[in-house]
Design a protein around this motif. Structure first.
Motif, PDB file in Angstrom:
ATOM      1  N   GLU A  78       0.836  -0.983  -0.044  1.00 51.45           N
ATOM      2  CA  GLU A  78      -0.304   0.136   0.525  1.00 51.45           C
ATOM      3  C   GLU A  78       0.631   0.860  -0.332  1.00 51.45           C
ATOM      4  O   GLU A  78       2.549   0.675   0.326  1.00 51.45           O
ATOM      5  N   ALA A  79       0.324   2.250  -0.065  1.00 49.02           N
ATOM      6  CA  ALA A  79       0.809   3.425  -0.082  1.00 49.02           C
ATOM      7  C   ALA A  79       1.507   3.709   0.928  1.00 49.02           C
ATOM      8  O   ALA A  79       0.608   3.704   1.715  1.00 49.02           O
ATOM      9  N   VAL A  80       2.525   4.143   1.444  1.00 49.54           N
ATOM     10  CA  VAL A  80       3.417   4.549   2.435  1.00 49.54           C
ATOM     11  C   VAL A  80       3.847   6.396   2.502  1.00 49.54           C
ATOM     12  O   VAL A  80       4.174   6.253   4.166  1.00 49.54           O
ATOM     13  N   PHE A  81       3.448   6.757   1.598  1.00 49.02           N
ATOM     14  CA  PHE A  81       3.679   8.189   1.557  1.00 49.02           C
ATOM     15  C   PHE A  81       2.274   8.779   1.018  1.00 49.02           C
ATOM     16  O   PHE A  81       2.543   9.397   0.026  1.00 49.02           O
ATOM     17  N   PHE A  88      -0.121   6.635   8.844  1.00 47.48           N
ATOM     18  CA  PHE A  88       0.214   5.005   9.508  1.00 47.48           C
ATOM     19  C   PHE A  88       1.308   4.074   9.491  1.00 47.48           C
ATOM     20  O   PHE A  88       1.920   4.011  10.523  1.00 47.48           O
ATOM     21  N   TYR A  89       1.702   4.326   8.464  1.00 48.65           N
ATOM     22  CA  TYR A  89       3.749   3.877   8.038  1.00 48.65           C
ATOM     23  C   TYR A  89       4.282   4.636   8.510  1.00 48.65           C
ATOM     24  O   TYR A  89       5.652   3.664   8.345  1.00 48.65           O
ATOM     25  N   HIS A  90       4.178   5.827   8.703  1.00 49.31           N
ATOM     26  CA  HIS A  90       5.605   6.444   9.514  1.00 49.31           C
ATOM     27  C   HIS A  90       6.016   5.289  10.078  1.00 49.31           C
ATOM     28  O   HIS A  90       7.440   5.958  10.560  1.00 49.31           O
ATOM     29  N   PRO A  91       5.544   5.334  11.490  1.00 48.54           N
ATOM     30  CA  PRO A  91       6.246   5.721  12.561  1.00 48.54           C
ATOM     31  C   PRO A  91       6.826   3.458  12.112  1.00 48.54           C
ATOM     32  O   PRO A  91       7.926   3.658  12.827  1.00 48.54           O
ATOM     33  N   PHE A  92       6.081   2.181  11.434  1.00 45.10           N
ATOM     34  CA  PHE A  92       7.566   1.552  10.546  1.00 45.10           C
ATOM     35  C   PHE A  92       7.740   1.487  10.123  1.00 45.10           C
ATOM     36  O   PHE A  92       9.418   0.832  10.015  1.00 45.10           O
ATOM     37  N   LEU A  93       8.923   3.022   9.327  1.00 42.99           N
ATOM     38  CA  LEU A  93       9.334   3.233   8.673  1.00 42.99           C
ATOM     39  C   LEU A  93      10.588   3.624   9.467  1.00 42.99           C
ATOM     40  O   LEU A  93      11.392   3.766   9.162  1.00 42.99           O
ATOM     41  N   GLY A 160       3.771  -7.828  10.485  1.00 43.84           N
ATOM     42  CA  GLY A 160       2.098  -8.128  10.913  1.00 43.84           C
ATOM     43  C   GLY A 160       2.422  -8.990  10.445  1.00 43.84           C
ATOM     44  O   GLY A 160       3.499 -10.145   9.631  1.00 43.84           O
ATOM     45  N   ARG A 161       1.663 -10.529  11.614  1.00 41.81           N
ATOM     46  CA  ARG A 161       1.109 -11.739  11.676  1.00 41.81           C
ATOM     47  C   ARG A 161       0.702 -12.201  10.528  1.00 41.81           C
ATOM     48  O   ARG A 161      -0.179 -11.973   9.943  1.00 41.81           O
ATOM     49  N   ARG A 162       0.937 -13.392   9.959  1.00 44.14           N
ATOM     50  CA  ARG A 162       0.603 -13.931   8.806  1.00 44.14           C
ATOM     51  C   ARG A 162       0.304 -15.447   9.081  1.00 44.14           C
ATOM     52  O   ARG A 162       1.410 -16.216   9.605  1.00 44.14           O
ATOM     53  N   ASP A 163      -0.548 -15.891   8.421  1.00 40.98           N
ATOM     54  CA  ASP A 163      -1.154 -17.319   8.692  1.00 40.98           C
ATOM     55  C   ASP A 163      -0.120 -18.180   7.751  1.00 40.98           C
ATOM     56  O   ASP A 163       0.748 -17.334   6.696  1.00 40.98           O
ATOM     57  N   ASP A 164       0.056 -19.213   7.189  1.00 43.27           N
ATOM     58  CA  ASP A 164       1.343 -19.712   6.700  1.00 43.27           C
ATOM     59  C   ASP A 164       0.505 -19.533   5.705  1.00 43.27           C
ATOM     60  O   ASP A 164      -0.565 -20.257   4.920  1.00 43.27           O
ATOM     61  N   ALA A 165       1.592 -19.743   4.619  1.00 46.25           N
ATOM     62  CA  ALA A 165       1.628 -20.171   3.470  1.00 46.25           C
ATOM     63  C   ALA A 165       1.908 -21.099   2.804  1.00 46.25           C
ATOM     64  O   ALA A 165       3.096 -20.290   1.412  1.00 46.25           O
ATOM     65  N   GLY A 166       1.999 -21.888   2.930  1.00 50.24           N
ATOM     66  CA  GLY A 166       2.771 -23.535   2.055  1.00 50.24           C
ATOM     67  C   GLY A 166       3.417 -24.074   3.534  1.00 50.24           C
ATOM     68  O   GLY A 166       4.204 -25.034   3.772  1.00 50.24           O
ATOM     69  N   ALA A 167       3.731 -23.042   4.561  1.00 48.61           N
ATOM     70  CA  ALA A 167       4.859 -22.916   5.584  1.00 48.61           C
ATOM     71  C   ALA A 167       4.441 -21.784   6.159  1.00 48.61           C
ATOM     72  O   ALA A 167       4.293 -20.508   5.726  1.00 48.61           O
ATOM     73  N   ARG A 300       7.106   1.727  15.583  1.00 50.59           N
ATOM     74  CA  ARG A 300       7.843   1.411  15.484  1.00 50.59           C
ATOM     75  C   ARG A 300       8.914   0.791  15.842  1.00 50.59           C
ATOM     76  O   ARG A 300       9.296   0.031  15.638  1.00 50.59           O
ATOM     77  N   GLU A 301       8.639   0.460  17.083  1.00 54.84           N
ATOM     78  CA  GLU A 301       9.350  -0.646  17.548  1.00 54.84           C
ATOM     79  C   GLU A 301       9.569  -2.410  16.359  1.00 54.84           C
ATOM     80  O   GLU A 301      10.147  -2.896  16.396  1.00 54.84           O
ATOM     81  N   MET A 302       8.246  -2.577  15.936  1.00 56.26           N
ATOM     82  CA  MET A 302       7.999  -3.349  15.391  1.00 56.26           C
ATOM     83  C   MET A 302       8.739  -3.509  13.778  1.00 56.26           C
ATOM     84  O   MET A 302       9.269  -4.023  13.210  1.00 56.26           O
ATOM     85  N   GLY A 303       8.676  -2.020  13.217  1.00 55.31           N
ATOM     86  CA  GLY A 303       9.927  -1.696  12.373  1.00 55.31           C
ATOM     87  C   GLY A 303      11.583  -1.913  12.875  1.00 55.31           C
ATOM     88  O   GLY A 303      11.921  -2.935  12.143  1.00 55.31           O
ATOM     89  N   ARG A 304      11.402  -1.942  14.072  1.00 54.71           N
ATOM     90  CA  ARG A 304      13.084  -1.626  14.095  1.00 54.71           C
ATOM     91  C   ARG A 304      13.181  -3.404  14.481  1.00 54.71           C
ATOM     92  O   ARG A 304      14.430  -4.009  13.787  1.00 54.71           O
TER      93      ARG A 304
END
Length: 342
Positions: A78-81, A88-93, A160-167, A300-304
């Motif tokens: 998704e657009a981060v800018f 929303f994405y600024h702290p992740f970045l 972000g948590r992701r369900d299995d995708a074949g593994a 922010r912590e998730m990005g780090r």
């Protein structure tokens, strides 16, 4: 090591296309050696294999075999800018940039350039393999992309948590279940027995986790809970349904829905939190004046941490999965049930 667990090479492309490595090199450089003419059908066959495998020339091949570029990719679904001040994405970045700089790595932003429609990692224009590994950003991530990344051994970590995708998928996410349960328990302790969940509660794993936490807490506390989808509904319609069901506390997945309910309530003389308490299960993307009770997502912590886990994957492999706790926010939108304020 198989071709599916390492970077593709020109030799791999040549083998799959049934041509020589020299021919592949000539096609990649869009030229022919003196006296050499590549038949159109041969050129097309090579290009088709390149498109299907999303192959890009490996810059690492020009360096020593045990050296890396020290370039970490960030692929955004998704657009981060975005315009309009949404952040929303600024702290992740910020977290990603800080940790990458500390690790002595450069960042390369991928956006799926050249692709019409939804962004995809693998396409004819894909350049994701230019990076040593990649951090994935987006509310939802394409499962086919995840499966292919895992199948081909491309190092990555999802924010972000992701369900299995074949593994199993490597990720760092927010631990929504205990955060939502704690909010439900707070509301119940204040006398609320008719609770509602406002939002999709499906689609992205983050939405599903929030709804699951709500349902589990409602069941554990013996309170009554309803789920109210928001798609195609006006704030007044939603407020009517909440009041009609005797709801005294509503849990909103999106801040925008909470703000809309507050405004509708004010127009109709319904007090918040006196008549209706509102608890927010996320963070605002724009500055708002409503101080919702809820929790803070550790963006922010998730990005780090995503960069740290990606570094671990590059160094020793594995499939790290980690959830970080959300911080409670007191706010001003939760009050004892039946405590009408004027």
């Amino acid at each position: 090591m198989t071709a599916s667990s390492r970077r593709l090479t020109q030799q791999d492309i040549a083998r799959m296309a049934g041509v020589s490595q020299t021919t592949v090199s000539l096609v990649l450089n869009n030229r022919a050696d003196a006296g050499t003419r590549i038949p159109p059908e041969t050129r097309e066959r090579v290009l088709r294999v390149i498109r299907e495998t999303a192959y890009v020339a490996d810059p690492v091949a020009r360096r020593l075999a045990d050296r890396r570029n020290r370039i970490l990719g960030v692929f955004t679904y998704e657009a981060v800018f975005p315009p309009g001040g949404a952040d929303f994405y600024h702290p992740f970045l910020l977290g990603i940039e800080e940790r990458a700089e500390e690790a002595g790595c450069d960042l390369l932003l991928f956006t799926g350039a050249g692709v019409s429609g939804p962004r995809r990692i693998f396409s004819a224009e894909s350049r994701v393999r230019l990076a040593d590994g990649c951090v994935l950003l987006g509310r939802t991530v394409d499962r086919d992309d995840l499966a292919r990344l895992l199948r081909e051994g491309v190092p990555f970590v999802s924010v972000g948590r992701r369900d299995d995708a074949g593994a199993p998928v490597p990720y760092v996410g927010a631990d929504y279940l205990p955060a939502v349960r704690a909010l439900v328990e707070r509301a119940v302790d204040l006398g609320h027995r008719r609770l509602a969940y406002l939002g999709p509660g499906a689609g992205a794993e983050s939405s599903a986790d929030r709804l699951r936490g709500f349902r589990e807490a409602v069941a554990a506390t013996g309170s009554g809970g309803i789920r109210t989808p928001t798609a195609g509904r006006t704030p007044d319609d939603l407020l009517d349904e909440l009041i009609g069901a005797g709801t005294t506390a509503v849990f909103v997945e999106a801040w925008a829905d909470g703000v809309a309910i507050v405004r509708a309530a004010r127009r109709r003389g319904v007090t918040v939190p006196g008549d209706l308490s509102i608890l927010a299960l996320g963070v605002p993307t724009r500055p708002v004046r409503v101080g919702f009770t809820g929790f803070r997502i550790p963006r922010r912590e998730m990005g780090r941490r995503a960069v740290e886990l990606l570094t671990e994957v590059l160094e020793s492999g594995g499939t790290p999965q980690e959830l970080l706790p959300c911080e409670p926010v007191d706010g001003v939108t939760l009050a004892p049930a039946g405590c009408r304020t004027r």
